[in-house]
Design a protein around this motif. Sequence first.
Motif, PDB file in Angstrom:
ATOM      1  N   TYR A   1       0.800  -1.462  -0.011  1.00 50.77           N
ATOM      2  CA  TYR A   1       0.176  -0.411  -0.141  1.00 50.77           C
ATOM      3  C   TYR A   1       0.865   1.066   0.160  1.00 50.77           C
ATOM      4  CZ  TYR A   1      -4.500  -2.098   0.171  1.00 50.77           C
ATOM      5  OH  TYR A   1      -5.930  -3.104  -0.133  1.00 50.77           O
ATOM      6  N   GLU A   2       2.028   0.742   0.670  1.00 54.71           N
ATOM      7  CA  GLU A   2       2.949   2.327   0.589  1.00 54.71           C
ATOM      8  C   GLU A   2       3.777   2.444  -1.176  1.00 54.71           C
ATOM      9  OE1 GLU A   2       6.200   1.439   3.360  1.00 54.71           O
ATOM     10  OE2 GLU A   2       4.301   2.577   5.500  1.00 54.71           O
ATOM     11  N   TYR A   3       3.426   1.441  -1.439  1.00 55.10           N
ATOM     12  CA  TYR A   3       4.079   1.817  -2.764  1.00 55.10           C
ATOM     13  C   TYR A   3       2.641   2.537  -3.521  1.00 55.10           C
ATOM     14  CZ  TYR A   3       5.399   0.050  -7.223  1.00 55.10           C
ATOM     15  OH  TYR A   3       6.092  -0.002  -9.400  1.00 55.10           O
ATOM     16  N   ILE A   4       1.260   1.674  -3.284  1.00 52.17           N
ATOM     17  CA  ILE A   4       0.391   2.179  -4.219  1.00 52.17           C
ATOM     18  C   ILE A   4       0.059   4.047  -3.644  1.00 52.17           C
ATOM     19  CG2 ILE A   4      -1.847   2.325  -4.346  1.00 52.17           C
ATOM     20  CD1 ILE A   4      -1.665  -0.629  -3.807  1.00 52.17           C
ATOM     21  N   ILE A   5       0.150   3.637  -2.465  1.00 53.62           N
ATOM     22  CA  ILE A   5      -0.520   5.585  -2.287  1.00 53.62           C
ATOM     23  C   ILE A   5       0.728   6.488  -2.384  1.00 53.62           C
ATOM     24  CG2 ILE A   5       0.138   7.216  -0.187  1.00 53.62           C
ATOM     25  CD1 ILE A   5      -1.080   4.600   1.524  1.00 53.62           C
ATOM     26  N   ASP A   6       2.067   6.298  -2.644  1.00 55.45           N
ATOM     27  CA  ASP A   6       2.950   6.803  -3.535  1.00 55.45           C
ATOM     28  C   ASP A   6       3.523   7.312  -4.722  1.00 55.45           C
ATOM     29  OD1 ASP A   6       5.789   7.522  -3.238  1.00 55.45           O
ATOM     30  OD2 ASP A   6       6.491   6.152  -3.940  1.00 55.45           O
ATOM     31  N   MET A   7       2.991   5.844  -5.973  1.00 55.46           N
ATOM     32  CA  MET A   7       2.205   6.053  -7.199  1.00 55.46           C
ATOM     33  C   MET A   7       1.520   7.154  -7.049  1.00 55.46           C
ATOM     34  SD  MET A   7       3.131   2.345  -8.981  1.00 55.46           S
ATOM     35  CE  MET A   7       1.796   1.943  -7.982  1.00 55.46           C
ATOM     36  N   GLY A   8       0.602   7.394  -5.460  1.00 58.18           N
ATOM     37  CA  GLY A   8      -0.920   7.720  -6.331  1.00 58.18           C
ATOM     38  C   GLY A   8      -0.578   9.541  -6.164  1.00 58.18           C
ATOM     39  N   LYS A   9       0.300   9.262  -5.512  1.00 58.04           N
ATOM     40  CA  LYS A   9       1.083  10.722  -4.823  1.00 58.04           C
ATOM     41  C   LYS A   9       1.376  11.556  -6.031  1.00 58.04           C
ATOM     42  CE  LYS A   9       0.970  10.564   0.063  1.00 58.04           C
ATOM     43  NZ  LYS A   9       1.349  10.469   1.521  1.00 58.04           N
ATOM     44  N   LYS A  10       2.791  10.563  -6.849  1.00 60.48           N
ATOM     45  CA  LYS A  10       3.859  10.577  -7.885  1.00 60.48           C
ATOM     46  C   LYS A  10       2.964  10.968  -9.454  1.00 60.48           C
ATOM     47  CE  LYS A  10       7.435   9.064  -5.829  1.00 60.48           C
ATOM     48  NZ  LYS A  10       8.058   7.658  -6.144  1.00 60.48           N
ATOM     49  N   LEU A  11       1.541  10.643  -9.485  1.00 58.21           N
ATOM     50  CA  LEU A  11       0.863  11.014  -9.764  1.00 58.21           C
ATOM     51  C   LEU A  11       0.163  12.487 -10.640  1.00 58.21           C
ATOM     52  CD1 LEU A  11      -0.518   9.684 -12.466  1.00 58.21           C
ATOM     53  CD2 LEU A  11      -3.278   9.607 -11.407  1.00 58.21           C
ATOM     54  N   GLN A  12       1.044  12.928 -11.950  1.00 57.42           N
ATOM     55  CA  GLN A  12       0.474  14.072 -12.517  1.00 57.42           C
ATOM     56  C   GLN A  12      -0.661  14.743 -12.300  1.00 57.42           C
ATOM     57  OE1 GLN A  12       3.501  15.475 -14.844  1.00 57.42           O
ATOM     58  NE2 GLN A  12       2.138  17.345 -14.739  1.00 57.42           N
ATOM     59  N   PRO A  13      -0.975  15.712 -11.703  1.00 52.87           N
ATOM     60  CA  PRO A  13      -2.417  15.860 -11.139  1.00 52.87           C
ATOM     61  C   PRO A  13      -3.061  16.583 -12.915  1.00 52.87           C
ATOM     62  CG  PRO A  13      -1.141  17.238 -10.119  1.00 52.87           C
ATOM     63  CD  PRO A  13       0.188  16.090 -10.826  1.00 52.87           C
ATOM     64  N   LEU A  14      -4.122  16.055 -12.701  1.00 47.52           N
ATOM     65  CA  LEU A  14      -4.661  16.706 -13.639  1.00 47.52           C
ATOM     66  C   LEU A  14      -5.154  18.245 -13.824  1.00 47.52           C
ATOM     67  CD1 LEU A  14      -6.332  14.782 -16.762  1.00 47.52           C
ATOM     68  CD2 LEU A  14      -7.967  14.626 -15.081  1.00 47.52           C
ATOM     69  N   ASP A  15      -5.093  18.962 -14.968  1.00 42.18           N
ATOM     70  CA  ASP A  15      -5.676  20.642 -14.676  1.00 42.18           C
ATOM     71  C   ASP A  15      -6.940  20.125 -14.423  1.00 42.18           C
ATOM     72  OD1 ASP A  15      -3.674  22.956 -16.090  1.00 42.18           O
ATOM     73  OD2 ASP A  15      -6.014  23.237 -16.154  1.00 42.18           O
ATOM     74  N   ASP A  16      -6.858  21.533 -13.618  1.00 46.29           N
ATOM     75  CA  ASP A  16      -8.583  21.888 -13.254  1.00 46.29           C
ATOM     76  C   ASP A  16      -9.714  21.918 -15.032  1.00 46.29           C
ATOM     77  OD1 ASP A  16      -8.239  21.356 -10.676  1.00 46.29           O
ATOM     78  OD2 ASP A  16      -7.842  23.208 -10.127  1.00 46.29           O
ATOM     79  N   VAL A  17      -8.907  22.728 -15.713  1.00 47.28           N
ATOM     80  CA  VAL A  17      -9.916  22.628 -16.661  1.00 47.28           C
ATOM     81  C   VAL A  17     -10.251  20.719 -17.105  1.00 47.28           C
ATOM     82  CG1 VAL A  17      -8.951  24.579 -17.700  1.00 47.28           C
ATOM     83  CG2 VAL A  17      -8.416  22.307 -18.441  1.00 47.28           C
TER      84      VAL A  17
END
Lengths: 414, 144
Positions: free
Chosen positions: B28-44
């Motif tokens: 889960y630490e690995y998954i959470i880490d990948m979640g945090k590193k995922l390029q955030p989607l632009d608000d538009v």
Amino acid sequence: MEAVTNTIQTFDIASLRSEFPVLNVQVNNKPLVYLDNAATAQKPKAVIESLEEYYRNYNANIHRGIHSLAEKATAAYEATRTQVQHFLNAGSREEIIFTRGTTESVNLVAAAWGKQFLNEGDEVIISTMEHHSNIVPWQIICEEKKAILKVIPISDEGELDMDAYHQLLSPKTKMVAVTHISNSLGTINPVKEITAAAHKAGAVVLIDGAQSTPHMTINVQDLDCDFFAFSAHKVYGPTGAGVLYGKKALLEAMPPYQGGGEMIGGVTFEKTTYNELPYKFEAGTPNIADVIAFGATLSFLKSVDLKLIREHEKALLQYATEQIQSVGDIRLIGTAKQKAGVVSFLIEGAHPQDVGVLLDQQGIAVRTGHHCTQPLMDRFGIPGTVRASFAMYNTFEEVDRLVAGLQKAKKMLI
Amino acid sequence: MSVSKTIEEVEQEIVEDFSLFDTWEEKYEYIIDMGKKLQPLDDVHKKEENIIKGCQSTVWLVADYRDGKIHFSADSDAVIVKGLISMLIRVLSGHTPAEILDAKIEFINTIGMMQHLAQTRSNGLLSMIKQMKNYALAYQAVSS
């Protein structure tokens, strides 16, 4: 001091827990900590055995059979009705109608009472903290009848704004439908005061008792409410069985909810007459097995010391509220003075669903999400909460495990 | 994006990563880490039409079709879902519609995250995979 010592000595939680077989299971290789009791409570052995006993030994359709098995099943089914009457302190057996649960009970009232008594321009009052089950049936009937739904606001602590409630009441008010205890916040609402004020305005009152029946002694005559709805499964009984209590005169004045077997007096193609109460509202073969097993539940509840259990639950809620906050960065949702059964909260910066997933990995069952109270979540501007809800069999050690689980989840998420 | 690798090869990489973990915490630490590193989607892009709504968390999915390949980007308000999304994007993004339609996406089961697909009502992950395939189907129709 003596009373406290006495409590500890007489309240044998280990022996109480041994009545609930599921509490011994392992989840994700850890002993289960079940803190999702507001969704459904676990069942004591007596209830499970009652279900099996019925299907093994006297399964028969009730009321119309003249053979011995049917008589035995009928007697057991009707015995539960008498037990429920005593459980609610209702005035008579005829006022106890078996349904599938709280949701069906509210739907029954909204549809049948609404059909008879609600007219264009009338008003129905609910509150911000209602479960969808006590919102949507009223929206449906209000739309049909062109009646108006009014909503009692709440404070930031999660208490009903009683001044606003009194302001909302008027001669147009025909129904006030409120929850006794909020499933999301744990707030205990002053339903007796609500009922008295509604009656003064000429309105009738429905109380959603789904969350109060597990934690409080109910006296519908003292509350003087017109309808009271609850589910067996949240009071340690089986799923699929519930109750609607209604005052006799009102139930008699209401048209049937559904048509079919059981609810008829006589049928011709020209005209059907309806059976007397309570059967008028129990069309079709009812949930015989679960109603009978609910009787076993109520016997179980009589066999335990509910006074001690209430004290235990109160102490547990207080302990949980303090300990959960000790995790840090906790936002409690619902801090009413009068609460029962529920601690709802958020870890700042963590999505409730993520917290729930990580607690599950540690064998801890809580509920996350909006708890079927989306308007309430909107009121607090949040997508949902983490909700730990307690029952008679939960322990202080389980609260400690929840807290340790939360500390771990927080460390992993933040 | 690892465009040179096949979908199966990327799935295999993820499965190998997970095989190094002994405890659920590491997974889960690995998954959470990948979640945090995922390029955030632009608000538009965080608009209604891109939402795959779960009961508890929300997923936004955007597909971009360039040079015969689909490039996905996505986001969620829950970080574990976001981590799983990140893996799905790593596996499926940069492939042709035909490749995406053929993908069996077995790695989620292999790494023991199947329960998250079962929770469709709460997190919309399964709907997201369906939506990725729908995009592939639509772009296949456009290109042929």
